[in-house]
Scaffold this motif. Structure first.
Motif, PDB file in Angstrom:
ATOM      1  N   PRO A 225       0.833  -1.165   0.007  1.00 13.24           N
ATOM      2  CA  PRO A 225       0.056  -0.030  -0.009  1.00 13.24           C
ATOM      3  C   PRO A 225       0.658   1.145  -0.051  1.00 13.24           C
ATOM      4  N   PRO A 226       0.547   2.194  -0.794  1.00 14.65           N
ATOM      5  CA  PRO A 226       1.333   3.340  -0.857  1.00 14.65           C
ATOM      6  C   PRO A 226       1.142   4.417   0.435  1.00 14.65           C
ATOM      7  N   ASN A 227       0.138   4.214   1.005  1.00 17.06           N
ATOM      8  CA  ASN A 227       0.051   5.022   2.307  1.00 17.06           C
ATOM      9  C   ASN A 227      -0.996   4.576   3.120  1.00 17.06           C
ATOM     10  N   ILE A 228      -1.066   4.954   4.333  1.00 16.21           N
ATOM     11  CA  ILE A 228      -1.969   4.505   5.355  1.00 16.21           C
ATOM     12  C   ILE A 228      -3.506   4.364   5.023  1.00 16.21           C
ATOM     13  N   TYR A 229      -3.948   5.515   4.243  1.00 14.56           N
ATOM     14  CA  TYR A 229      -5.233   5.404   3.696  1.00 14.56           C
ATOM     15  C   TYR A 229      -5.674   4.099   2.962  1.00 14.56           C
ATOM     16  N   VAL A 230      -4.739   3.828   1.905  1.00 13.01           N
ATOM     17  CA  VAL A 230      -5.049   2.467   1.086  1.00 13.01           C
ATOM     18  C   VAL A 230      -4.694   1.295   1.961  1.00 13.01           C
ATOM     19  N   ALA A 231      -3.824   1.139   2.948  1.00 14.51           N
ATOM     20  CA  ALA A 231      -3.709  -0.169   3.691  1.00 14.51           C
ATOM     21  C   ALA A 231      -5.129  -0.231   4.639  1.00 14.51           C
ATOM     22  N   SER A 232      -5.451   0.867   5.247  1.00 11.53           N
ATOM     23  CA  SER A 232      -6.747   0.724   6.152  1.00 11.53           C
ATOM     24  C   SER A 232      -7.926   0.259   5.311  1.00 11.53           C
TER      25      SER A 232
END
Length: 326
Positions: A225-232
């Protein structure tokens, strides 16, 4: 192939989508993810032709999708759209709803097709039940079979399992997405549920702030994931300085760690105090306090609030996330 070219749309003067471009191959299953209000449902309505783009266009092969400004009856005949409103005939039976648009001149084929779809949605026993007597979840299953009855080239699904209980949801997912692959039906699924996505979608589109934030193969987006938004979007995730996990690391970069990627130790690692526990059945989701703030991690052991534990992440996971960082 479905092509979306520099697509923008606004309700009144407020832009919802800006400059979206992507392609979907024949028979491909693409999931659309993002927070509430990011434009997932709007995008499906634009693709189907229920809304007219402000800018850009949508093509299926060489045919342009026309919105309500150009068609008396919006919607493309080769597409089917399952919205969160089911559009069923409440005073007719389940079987009658499914077979409504099938040809009565071929009664044998109509019955075979209806029976096939009843089996897929696991409602053969309810074939003669009137829709008004069904639960919301059962109605959603009927609506799903109804849009599949004519074997569309493109199927657009908006939160297709939101009303269905978990007892049925898992088997229905498997039945539906296996069927779509077998029939080579192109599918776009807008969903909040990563369990609709990870086992079934070929690719993922993530929307945020009116734009297409990222697109890629499902496994690649999940694992990197490129950032925490995508990972979440896939579950509990944490962002940490790499030096907290590996003190000898010569880097000021942060990495993302999913809750299940932490390993709990009693002796060494990132010191964390158990703050809250959430039993999840086969494991416990733990909220803990560390020197870098709140962390979420999984534990196979029962932990007590106030207990001090140590968290570690495998070197393989760390190296992969570092490799994927810009």
């Amino acid at each position: 192939m479905l092509q979306v070219n520099k697509l923008s749309f606004a309700y009144d003067t407020s832009n919802v989508l800006e400059g979206l471009s992507f392609e979907v191959a024949q028979g491909e299953h693409v999931a659309i993810m993002g927070e509430s209000g990011c434009g997932k449902s709007t995008l499906l309505k634009l693709v189907y032709g229920l809304l007219t783009p402000g800018d850009g266009n949508i093509l299926w092969g060489k045919e342009e999708v026309k919105g309500p400004l150009y068609r008396l009856v919006p919607g493309e005949s080769y597409m089917k759209y399952l919205s969160q409103e089911f559009d069923l005939m409440p005073f007719t039976t389940v079987a009658e709803n499914i077979s409504e648009h099938l040809s009565v001149f071929f009664p044998k084929e109509m019955k075979e097709r209806t029976d096939e779809l009843l089996e897929m949605i696991e409602m053969t026993a309810d074939a003669k039940t009137k829709v008004k007597n069904l639960s919301g979840g059962q109605q959603q299953r009927v609506a799903l079979a109804r849009v599949l009855a004519q074997k569309p080239d493109v199927l657009l699904l908006d939160e297709p399992f939101s009303h269905i209980d978990n007892f049925r949801k898992n088997s229905l997912r498997r039945n539906l997405f296996r069927y779509l692959k077998e029939e080579k039906i192109t599918c776009l699924t807008a969903t909040h549920d990563h369990l609709d996505v990870l086992p079934f979608a070929d690719r993922i589109l993530v929307l945020k702030d009116k734009e297409l934030l990222i697109e890629g193969a499902t496994r690649q987006v999940y694992e990197s994931p490129p950032n925490i938004y995508v990972a979440s979007l896939f579950g509990e995730a944490n962002i940490l300085p790499i030096t907290v996990l590996k003190s000898y690391a010569d880097s000021k970069r942060n990495i993302i760690v999913y809750a299940h990627e932490f390993k709990v130790s009693n002796s060494s690692g990132l010191a964390t105090k158990v703050k809250k526990i959430y039993p999840m059945g086969g494991y416990t989701l733990v909220e803990g306090d560390s020197e870098d703030g709140t962390l979420f991690f999984h534990s196979e052991k029962d932990l007590k609030i106030g207990t001090k534990v140590y968290l570690n992440v495998s070197i393989e996971t760390i190296n992969k996330r570092l490799k994927d960082l810009p």
